[in-house]
Design a protein around this motif. Structure first.
Motif, PDB file in Angstrom:
ATOM      1  N   THR A   1       0.830  -1.210   0.000  1.00 57.43           N
ATOM      2  CA  THR A   1       0.000   0.000   0.000  1.00 57.43           C
ATOM      3  C   THR A   1       0.862   1.257   0.000  1.00 57.43           C
ATOM      4  O   THR A   1       0.655   2.176  -0.816  1.00 57.43           O
ATOM      5  CB  THR A   1      -0.930   0.004   1.228  1.00 57.43           C
TER       6      THR A   1
ATOM      7  N   LYS B   1       2.848   6.092  -7.280  1.00 57.43           N
ATOM      8  CA  LYS B   1       1.842   6.895  -7.997  1.00 57.43           C
ATOM      9  C   LYS B   1       2.186   8.383  -7.934  1.00 57.43           C
ATOM     10  O   LYS B   1       2.003   9.118  -8.926  1.00 57.43           O
ATOM     11  CB  LYS B   1       0.460   6.647  -7.401  1.00 57.43           C
TER      12      LYS B   1
ATOM     13  N   ASN C   1       1.319   3.881  -3.261  1.00 58.94           N
ATOM     14  CA  ASN C   1       0.984   5.310  -3.154  1.00 58.94           C
ATOM     15  C   ASN C   1       2.192   6.176  -3.482  1.00 58.94           C
ATOM     16  O   ASN C   1       2.064   7.221  -4.145  1.00 58.94           O
ATOM     17  CB  ASN C   1       0.489   5.624  -1.745  1.00 58.94           C
TER      18      ASN C   1
END
Length: 754
Positions: A638, A645, A642
């Motif tokens: 996770t 991105k 993130n």
């Protein structure tokens, strides 16, 4: 002067003397009332402090009003107070006693503050409270003695006034006036005495402590309501009875001996015990510990003993609980570090006395325990620790000691043992116990532990030394593979010392500017043109010379120093790239690849820092590439997703380094915003004539093309490897065939030639 005038003068003198004595009686009555008010307020001071200490020991928040009230009353008792209707005391003994109370109160407040900050400092609080209560009891007894003295003075004045009245009656004729005067004085005195006795009785009866008086034959003559509550007797049941009915039978003779010894001393007041050595006996036969203060009063050759007794059962229970809590882990109820270190110190002393005596220390640390807390929550983690502790307990002998040092760290002291094999067998049983799953939140969870073992040796003088070595062995075991066991040897200690020294020097290296940045060029395999470079850090130690990144980068990761070091690498690489963009405008597509660690990804400020560096160095964001390994992606998908991105939103390329050597992440690859794959040099090195193991490389290249990713081969060292990679469709590469990592000046010369 005739006889009439003489008589008149005598009468006048006697009248004046009588009136003065009457005034003194009124004064004594007022002083008695003041003394009773002092006794009452003294008791309130003590009671307020008792409530305050009880709140502190129970963990309640301290009521500041109680503290203010106590301090106001203490100052009033020393200096007088119109508000409390207390005159300034005149008796020096009482004033000195109250000053001791004041000093004890200051120390008690300090002890309360210390106890708030560190609950283990209970002994300081208990001792300070005991000293305060002793001082308050002594001041109260002194004030009671003053009150008794006022009664005696009043009786003396009454007698004197009565004699004067008789004399006046013999020489004057107005008897009625003198009788009225005498009656008035007596009525006032009796009224004052009644008020004094009523007030004193109210104070005594309302006291929470037991107040008991006995005569010189040790028979009870006073038994207040506090005593009735504590002992369970009604006052009529004990008046005239021997004192021994209130004492534990097995100690009654001892207590009686104390009283006898006290009766022959000149001391008028004494605190019999500081610690509770007295045991009272209730009406139902139950015994209880008590603190007692006792005073001796002598009136008309009659000796009276008055005792103030306090039931300390609850205080002792709380004290025992505090002592237990201070020495045991609140979660598992195992001994804590303090108790374990005491046991270890005793075992070391035993080895000094007996050279044949052996013991072993096992240091346990649960593997990946953080994952339990992160996934199932801390309550599940606590449940696991309790169950784990229980499993350990059933494996040990009665004489062995199991403790929880904190977190997921446990220690076991095995004593005595025959040899190291005994400790190894215990370690094997522990690992066998962990083969069974733990049930947490209705699901099965498996966990293991790394164990370090240290055997007792002559060199150990302090428990901290052997604990340190067991800890070192445990971390060595964890580093070599989780769920293992390692016996400490001296080499481990030397490694630990060297590691600590290296860590210290690493912390100073950045501020001393000992790091250097090297650049390995990345080439196009088809045009042989330099497309960019990978920034690689080097440490040039002033004494040790060149230190390999493989030695200090893992240490920087563990200690968190990788965050400032990584930022320095990123900033330096971007600054150098900006210089080359300006010097070689025809090569403005030149890129910089910078490695990033898992610790940096978890840093909440990393994206902000990347933006700042790009802005300050004025380079295009697309000319920066961030390299990270498969393991980083899989550690926390996770957080990693993130972060990647955010990079892609800024047109920063993401390179997956050492692809194929980490986790089996092929099925997850399409989930991450990665646009460059780097083939690890371990695969490239296998490309040899007559031994072509290129199936994996072919698969990686095809996968990259299918996912529309660039592909870079690392570690190209031969022309044969270069040609094969070109045949497979690999477009970019780096390695010693082209260039080793270079300093900025050398790479700049290469750029000019290229």
């Amino acid at each position: 002067m005739n006889i009439t005038n003489k008589l008149r003068n005598i009468i006048i003198i006697l009248l004046i003397f009588a009136i003065l004595n009457l005034g003194l009686i009124y004064q004594k009555i007022n002083e008695m009332i003041d003394d009773e008010r002092i006794i009452n307020i003294s008791g309130m001071v003590r009671g307020g402090a008792q409530r305050l200490i009880k709140k502190e020991l129970m963990g309640s928040s301290t009521n500041k009003e109680i503290i203010v009230e106590i301090e106001e009353k203490i100052q009033g008792l020393i200096h007088g107070s119109p508000t409390l209707k207390i005159p300034k005391p005149k008796d020096r003994t009482f004033i000195n006693d109250m000053k001791v109370v004041e000093q004890s109160w200051i120390k008690l407040k300090s002890a309360i503050e210390i106890f708030k900050q560190d609950s283990q400092q209970k002994d300081i609080l208990i001792e300070a409270s005991e000293n305060f209560w002793m001082a308050a009891d002594k001041a109260t007894l002194t004030s009671q003695k003053l009150a008794e003295s006022q009664v005696k003075s009043l009786k003396l004045l009454q007698g004197l006034l009565f004699g004067v009245n008789l004399l006046i009656l013999g020489v004057i004729s107005f008897q009625s006036y003198q009788i009225s005067l005498n009656i008035l004085a007596r009525e006032q005195a009796e009224k004052g005495k009644e008020i004094s006795e009523a007030r004193f009785r109210g104070i005594v009866d309302n006291a929470e402590d037991a107040i008991i008086s006995i005569d010189q034959n040790h028979r009870i003559i006073l038994f207040n309501q506090g005593a009735e509550k504590i002992f369970g007797y009604d006052v009529q049941e004990v008046l005239g009875k021997p004192m021994n009915i209130l004492l534990a039978q097995h100690l009654a003779q001892v207590h009686t001996g104390h009283i006898e010894q006290f009766s022959h001393s000149e001391v008028q007041a004494q605190v019999m015990t500081k610690r509770p050595r007295v045991f009272g006996c209730r009406k139902d036969g139950s015994e209880f510990p008590a603190e007692v203060s006792i005073a001796k009063l002598k009136i008309n050759d009659e000796v009276i003993y008055t005792a103030i007794l306090r039931d300390v059962t609850e205080r002792l229970r709380m004290q025992e609980k505090l002592e237990y809590d201070a020495s045991h882990d609140s979660l598992t109820n195992l001994p804590n570090r303090e108790i374990f270190m005491n046991c270890l110190e005793r075992a070391i002393s035993q080895t000094k006395r007996n050279k044949e005596y052996l013991f072993a220390l096992l240091f346990l640390d649960l593997d990946d325990f953080k994952n339990i807390n992160d996934s199932l929550g801390h309550l599940a983690g606590d449940e696991l620790l309790v169950t784990f502790a229980h499993r350990l307990q059933i494996l040990l002998r009665a004489g062995d000691t199991l403790a929880r040092l904190g977190g997921d760290e446990f220690t076991i002291l095995l004593e005595p043992i025959k040899d190291i094999e005994d400790a190894l067998k215990v370690a094997e049983r522990i690992h066998a116990q962990l083969l069974a799953p733990f049930i947490l939140n209705n699901q099965e969870v498996f966990i293991n532990t790394s164990i370090g073992i240290t055997l007792s040796k002559d060199k150990y003088n302090k428990p901290e030394e052997i604990l340190r070595d067991a800890d070192t062995a445990m971390y060595r075991s964890k580093k070599l593979g989780k769920g293992g066991c390692m016996i400490f040897d001296e080499q481990m200690h030397h490694l630990a010392v060297n590691r600590l020294q290296l860590e210290t020097e690493l912390r100073k290296a950045l501020e001393r500017q000992e790091f250097r940045l090297y650049y390995q060029p990345i080439f196009s395999l088809t045009t042989n043109k330099i497309l960019g470079f990978e920034a690689l850090i080097r440490w040039q130690h002033p004494q040790k010379g060149f230190i390999s990144p493989s030695k200090f980068i893992p240490l920087a990761e563990e200690t968190g120093l990788i965050i400032p070091i990584g930022l320095w690498v990123l900033e330096e690489a971007c600054r150098q790239l900006s210089i080359w963009h300006q010097k070689f405008p025809h090569q403005n597509s030149l890129t910089a690849s910078v490695n990033i660690s898992s610790r940096q990804i978890r840093d909440s400020t990393i994206i902000e820092e990347i933006d700042r560096i790009i802005r300050e160095t004025n380079i295009p964001a697309q000319s920066l590439k961030q390299e990270l390994t498969e393991s980083i992606l899989m550690e926390n998908m996770t957080i990693a997703t993130n972060f990647l991105k955010e990079l892609r939103l800024r047109d920063i390329d993401v390179c997956l380094d050492d692809f194929g050597t980490g986790y089996s992440s092929l099925s997850y690859l399409h989930l991450f915003p990665v646009n460059v794959l780097k083939i690890d040099q371990s695969f490239v090195s296998q490309i040899q004539p007559n031994d072509e193991k290129i199936a994996i490389i072919r698969s990686i290249v095809n996968l990259a093309h299918d996912l529309d990713m660039d592909i870079i081969a690392e570690g190209i060292e031969t022309k044969y490897q270069l040609e094969k990679l070109k045949e497979l469709g690999c477009e970019k590469g780096q390695g010693y065939l082209f260039s080793k990592p270079l300093e900025a000046q050398a790479l700049e010369a290469l750029l000019i030639g290229n």
